[in-house]
Design an enzyme around this catalytic site. Sequence first.
Site, PDB file in Angstrom:
ATOM      1  N   ASP A  51      24.073 -59.438  -6.537  1.00  0.00           N
ATOM      2  CA  ASP A  51      24.993 -58.530  -7.466  1.00  0.00           C
ATOM      3  C   ASP A  51      24.779 -57.023  -7.217  1.00  0.00           C
ATOM      4  OD1 ASP A  51      25.869 -58.261 -10.590  1.00  0.00           O
ATOM      5  OD2 ASP A  51      24.400 -56.783 -10.251  1.00  0.00           O
ATOM      6  N   TYR A  56      25.516 -48.294  -8.408  1.00  0.00           N
ATOM      7  CA  TYR A  56      24.079 -48.642  -7.508  1.00  0.00           C
ATOM      8  C   TYR A  56      24.090 -47.995  -5.950  1.00  0.00           C
ATOM      9  CZ  TYR A  56      23.882 -52.670 -11.008  1.00  0.00           C
ATOM     10  OH  TYR A  56      24.218 -53.345 -11.996  1.00  0.00           O
ATOM     11  N   LYS A  86      31.196 -54.084  -8.731  1.00  0.00           N
ATOM     12  CA  LYS A  86      31.635 -53.494 -10.224  1.00  0.00           C
ATOM     13  C   LYS A  86      32.479 -52.268 -10.374  1.00  0.00           C
ATOM     14  CE  LYS A  86      27.486 -55.595 -12.232  1.00  0.00           C
ATOM     15  NZ  LYS A  86      26.705 -55.330 -11.102  1.00  0.00           N
TER      16      LYS A  86
END
Length: 319
Positions: A51, A56, A86
């Site tokens: 993920d 990030y 994402k």
Amino acid sequence: MTGIPTTTISSFDGPRPIPLIGLGTGTVTDTGDVVKAAVVEAIKAGYRHFDTATFYGTEKPVGEAIAEALKAGFLKSRGEVFVTTKLWCNSNERDLVLPALKKSLQNLGLEYVDLYLIHWPIKINYEHVKLPVPKELVTAIDIKAVWEAMEESQNLGLTKSIGVSNFSSQKIQEILSFAKIPPAVNQVEMNPRWQQKQLNEFCKKNNILITAYSPLASFGNYWGNNSVVECDALQDIAKSRGKTTAQISLRWLYEQGVSFVVKSFNKDRMKQNLDIFDWALTAEELNKISQIPQRKLVYLHGFVVKEPNGVTAEIDSKL
């Protein structure tokens, strides 16, 4: 996939397996080399779900680790791993979704991701992917327009599945009212200290899988505390079972019928976090956990610049 249990979610190719435990890569202190090495070690330990997110800044090392694992023979094919990334809030516009996803794919060095999520249900009119954000730059999202672009991303095969993150049942219901492709996943904070019972029930009724982040009440190096690992009820159960409090928490999540991502780059803890599938909690233990006082950890207003009169908490009330 490895011995980690899977469930299926809707995808471009029909029902698609997703490992119920994954490795999270949200971090602000670890270098790209550290993230890459950790992902390689996780692959060797048996993890197959990774993920990441634009926010990030770890897409590139995740992709490099997968490439290295393929070259070394730790993976036989790209299809053995499940990669989630994402869409950051500064690309929450119809015309910006596809370019953002293509940039993520470039960072990852992949032709597709397995799951693409809208990270938060807001628009940030701020070019930089960093925090905090001035309050006046946070606006409402045109969710219909953004979701149509997410559907296009899946139809083009750039992502196998699409979903959301940090969405309430009300926000998801809005998407369901017009979606041609419903969300496959809602990734939210969930752990024994924030059990999300109503949201989990709603998502199950609508065939949406919850993926729990902060399963141990922390999130990378952004925020967090020891409220799970130091919880008396969880510690008592762990002691009586010869397990760690982390294992009790993760097993509890597994028994709630959700998936989850754990961020630990420590090799021993990586292995411990996988050792939760050959035993079960008792009814008495589950009841004890159900009575733990609840406390939400992650608030969107924590992303926003503080004003003289305090944090802009009203932003969360609009989610």
